[in-house]
Enzyme design. Sequence first.
Site, short mmCIF file in Angstrom:
data_model
loop_
_atom_site.label_atom_id
_atom_site.label_comp_id
_atom_site.label_asym_id
_atom_site.label_seq_id
_atom_site.Cartn_x
_atom_site.Cartn_y
_atom_site.Cartn_z
N GLY A 69 -79.77 -1.89 86.85
CA GLY A 69 -79.97 -0.83 86.84
C GLY A 69 -80.48 0.54 88.33
O GLY A 69 -79.91 0.96 88.47
N THR A 70 -81.46 -0.05 88.14
CA THR A 70 -82.00 0.40 89.63
C THR A 70 -81.31 -0.06 90.85
O THR A 70 -81.02 1.21 91.60
CB THR A 70 -83.78 -0.31 89.94
OG1 THR A 70 -84.35 -0.03 88.75
CG2 THR A 70 -84.13 0.07 91.32
N GLN A 177 -81.55 5.54 79.52
CA GLN A 177 -82.42 5.84 78.56
C GLN A 177 -81.34 6.21 77.26
O GLN A 177 -82.12 6.34 76.00
CB GLN A 177 -83.83 6.77 78.75
CG GLN A 177 -84.80 6.68 79.82
CD GLN A 177 -85.62 5.72 79.14
OE1 GLN A 177 -85.48 5.30 77.87
NE2 GLN A 177 -85.82 4.75 79.82
N SER A 194 -78.70 0.84 82.65
CA SER A 194 -79.24 -0.98 82.50
C SER A 194 -79.73 -1.34 80.67
O SER A 194 -80.26 -0.43 79.88
CB SER A 194 -80.75 -0.81 82.61
OG SER A 194 -81.58 -2.23 82.98
N ALA A 195 -78.87 -2.60 81.05
CA ALA A 195 -79.07 -3.36 80.03
C ALA A 195 -80.24 -3.03 78.80
O ALA A 195 -80.19 -3.35 77.51
CB ALA A 195 -77.92 -4.76 79.86
N HIS A 196 -81.29 -3.61 79.63
CA HIS A 196 -82.36 -4.08 78.68
C HIS A 196 -83.05 -2.74 77.71
O HIS A 196 -83.75 -2.86 77.53
CB HIS A 196 -84.01 -4.87 79.62
CG HIS A 196 -84.52 -3.86 80.78
ND1 HIS A 196 -83.94 -3.28 81.89
CD2 HIS A 196 -85.07 -2.95 80.99
CE1 HIS A 196 -83.99 -2.40 82.30
NE2 HIS A 196 -85.81 -2.14 81.51
N CYS A 320 -104.25 7.13 85.70
CA CYS A 320 -105.65 6.55 85.56
C CYS A 320 -105.10 4.50 84.42
O CYS A 320 -105.44 4.03 85.43
CB CYS A 320 -106.26 6.58 83.91
SG CYS A 320 -107.00 8.32 84.52
#
Length: 460
Positions: A69-70, A177, A194-196, A320
């Site tokens: 996807g990136t 998303q 993105s498939a994942h 953090c």
Amino acid sequence: MAYFDAASAAPLHPVARQALEASLDEGWADPARLYREGRRARLLLDAAREATAEAVGCRPDELTFTPSGTGAVHTGVAGALAGRRRAGRHLIVSAVEHSSVLHSAEAHEADGGTVTRVPVSRAGAVAVGAYQAALRPDTALACLQSANHEVGTEQPVAEVAEVCRAAGVPLLVDAAQSLGWGRVAGDWSLLAASAHKWGGPSGVGLLVVRKGVRFAPRGPADERESGRAAGFENIPAIVAAAASLRAVRAEAAAEAVRLRKLTERIRARVPRLVPDVEVVGDPVRRLPGVVTFSCLYVDGETLLHELDRAGFSVSSGSSCTSSTLTPSHVLRAMGVLSEGNVRVSLPPRTPEEDVERFLAVLPGAVAGVREQLGAPVAAPAAGPGGDALVVDALGRRCPIPVIELAKVFGDVPVGGTVRVLADDEAARLDIPAWCEMRGQEYVGEEPADRGSAYVVRRVS
């Protein structure tokens, strides 16, 4: 173990596993070859493209499979900007886009282009008017996510697409998303996903470029995937991605209703169970399974470890828990509390019992972390201190500067001030957020010999 981090990666859908295993025997050959094995692989690839295009709502020849996807975002942004270079070199993005979009914007700036970053509300949403105001005669491309990955807020994509279309500017939508839940509404021009994120295998992204959109692929030319994704296609993974997208869409309507009820339960009960908590993101226009909240006086990394030991996998946008040691750009843009941040993103078929168990475990986990840090258990009463106090929290990371502020705040009378000296980037966000939660006045930031001085005035 209860897995509550589907916004990062959804568990592999059973249909994806079946399709992957079946296509390993049929889709291993080169789909560009004319012999039997190649033709068989080409049939699988074409069928996967048609099924995915139908789910997206585009033509099969507008859809390219990419290695991630990136990669789809990077290719889409670079290609659209290059294709419209004659129009200008101005790019519009929202301040809460995924890092892949923001990194593309940074690369564009480094190459001499200009970027406008549209701010968001405290709920994490852009205003349509802000995108409209950002449009210029030299705007080449605008980018907007369909829904935010950290807080779940859905964006007004259809309305933004309309104003962009009226100005002749293409809109690229990062739908990573939301695509598993349904098509992206509106007259957008480019789309990446993105498939994942929907239960497909990792290593498969998709890029859609509508017909008529000027697009010039960057990098060396390649004959595969319309020249937009170089290299041999991972056909078994692509087939599994397409099969799982169809499967999750078939379940989406019923599952969305069920997950919304569970996340509403978390949104309503966490503030009652845990004191000093801010639930962030739009309460209505949001993804079905995502809820995010931040806890005062809590170290995010420690809290995530405590929840992990209790059997829950959650994530955080807190500084953090980040190797950058800076607050999440999403939380910073929203102006909300960043310390002790927890994102719960429920995958489909999450049992109700797991959510109930999480709500039972969370209060003790937060209390334990606060006790370790020496956080105040209640707002301090007024003490005998002077009209102004100075808290030296230099060299100390979140949430310690806010904890130290809370400890002494009752020592100043109404109208008095506390100056917190801090050099942790998170203090710039978390001290104003503490003031809003406590109903106190944040005066502002002043320069100091080291770090900054954050001035708070007691009003009650």
